[in-house]
Design an enzyme around this catalytic site. Structure first.
Site, PDB file in Angstrom:
ATOM      1  N   LYS A 299       0.814  -1.231   0.000  1.00 55.33           N
ATOM      2  CA  LYS A 299       0.000   0.000   0.000  1.00 55.33           C
ATOM      3  C   LYS A 299       0.846   1.281   0.000  1.00 55.33           C
ATOM      4  CE  LYS A 299      -4.034  -2.089   2.213  1.00 55.33           C
ATOM      5  NZ  LYS A 299      -4.995  -2.015   3.321  1.00 55.33           N
TER       6      LYS A 299
ATOM      7  N   ASP B 227     -10.494   2.824   2.257  1.00 56.15           N
ATOM      8  CA  ASP B 227     -10.821   2.280   3.590  1.00 56.15           C
ATOM      9  C   ASP B 227     -11.712   3.235   4.384  1.00 56.15           C
ATOM     10  OD1 ASP B 227      -9.574  -0.148   3.340  1.00 56.15           O
ATOM     11  OD2 ASP B 227      -7.704   0.489   4.288  1.00 56.15           O
TER      12      ASP B 227
END
Ligand code: NAP
Length: 284
Positions: free
Chosen positions: A70, A107
């Site tokens: 990420k 997220d």
């Protein structure tokens, strides 16, 4: 505008076998009768940039990004949305027709929608948030967006909670109060909502081992861990008669913007999708 004639996207991680992304996107592709695919790709850390370039050249529309890539995805992107910039991490790379790669982090929107559909606004609420990693960072932003007044941010390594609070406080309206897990007894009785954003309780990891008797009777408990779906924390919360929210809601909602970026249709989070993922998790 997206590159590529075919409707193909990927999910990259190391390992990748556990990822529910292919199943989740596959469910929507079937339901929406889109002739496309989301392909799981196991990519070691050192090959990440080279593989992303290859996928872009091969006409992929983008990739979902999971552990451990990420931060590398954020660094590689030519431009990023506010959530990825705030997180310093991207879980979605969109390949644009002009060759530029966009980094996003979904997220925060995933957790926001999962909480909103069960609890509505968090206006004026006091939250106890456990963890200080990427998921906790996204959670603070989601809680702030939902109107939370105070977030007690407790982490096993308290110094990490202090650092995270310091970096996020200027960007949010809620008051972030960092601490260690040893502050549980002090904080628990005043919390309306407990969120586990640590990886404790995940398959293969020990549970948190907190005493939920300290929580008020009206509190809600959310565990963002989704494998197992019913973690020890949620079992304990149910046994105490508390309202619970599992990690699947966040998982499904965070996939909506990535499906839309890849396949140009906004999919719906439905009971059918949840049932499909629950079945897969029973055998995971
Ligand atoms: P991360 O950046 O590696 O952070 C891990 C966090 O967990 C740290 O705060 C760490 O504390 C804490 N931790 C690990 N083991 C612990 C233990 N035994 N006891 C107490 N604390 C412990 O990971 P992340 O990206 O934030 O992800 C955290 C979890 O969220 C993972 O299980 C991930 O699968 C899940 N997640 C779910 C979704 C969803 O859609 N539902 C989305 C994203 C992430 P220290 O700092 O003290 O080490």
């Amino acid at each position: 505008m997206l590159t590529g004639a075919g409707k193909v996207a990927g999910v990259v991680g190391w390992p990748i076998a556990h990822s529910l992304s292919p199943l989740l996107h596959g469910y929507w592709l079937d339901a929406l009768k889109i002739d496309g695919a989301l392909v799981p790709l196991a990519i070691p850390r050192e090959d990440f940039a080279r593989v992303i370039g290859g996928l872009q050249g091969a006409g992929f529309r983008g990739v979902n990004v999971t552990v451990p890539h990420k931060e590398a995805a954020f660094a590689l992107a030519h431009f990023c949305d506010a959530a990825a910039t705030a997180a310093g991490a991207a879980n979605l790379l969109v390949f644009h027709a002009d060759g530029r790669i966009e980094g996003r982090n979904t997220d925060t929107v995933g957790l926001t929608e999962a909480v909103r559909e069960r609890m509505g606004s968090l206006q004026g609420r006091t939250i106890m948030l456990l963890g200080a990693g990427g998921a906790a960072r996204a959670a603070v932003l989601a809680l702030d967006g939902l109107g939370a007044a105070k977030v007690h941010l407790l982490n096993r390594q308290a110094d990490k909670a202090v650092m995270l609070a310091r970096s996020l406080q200027p960007a949010v309206r809620c008051e972030i109060m960092p601490g260690g897990l040893e502050d549980w007894d002090k904080v628990a009785p005043g919390a309306d909502f407990l969120i586990n954003a640590t990886s404790a309780g995940m398959k293969g990891n020990p549970p948190l081992g907190l005493d939920l008797a300290q929580l008020a009777g009206g509190a809600t408990v959310l565990d963002i861990v989704y494998n197992p779906l019913e973690t020890e924390l949620l079992k304990q919360a149910k046994a105490r008669g508390l309202a619970t929210i599992d990690g699947l809601g966040m998982l499904m909602h965070q996939a909506v913007p990535s499906f839309e970026a890849f396949f140009a249709v906004k999919p719906e989070v439905t009971a059918g999708l949840r049932a499909c993922l629950e079945r897969a998790l029973q055998h995971a």
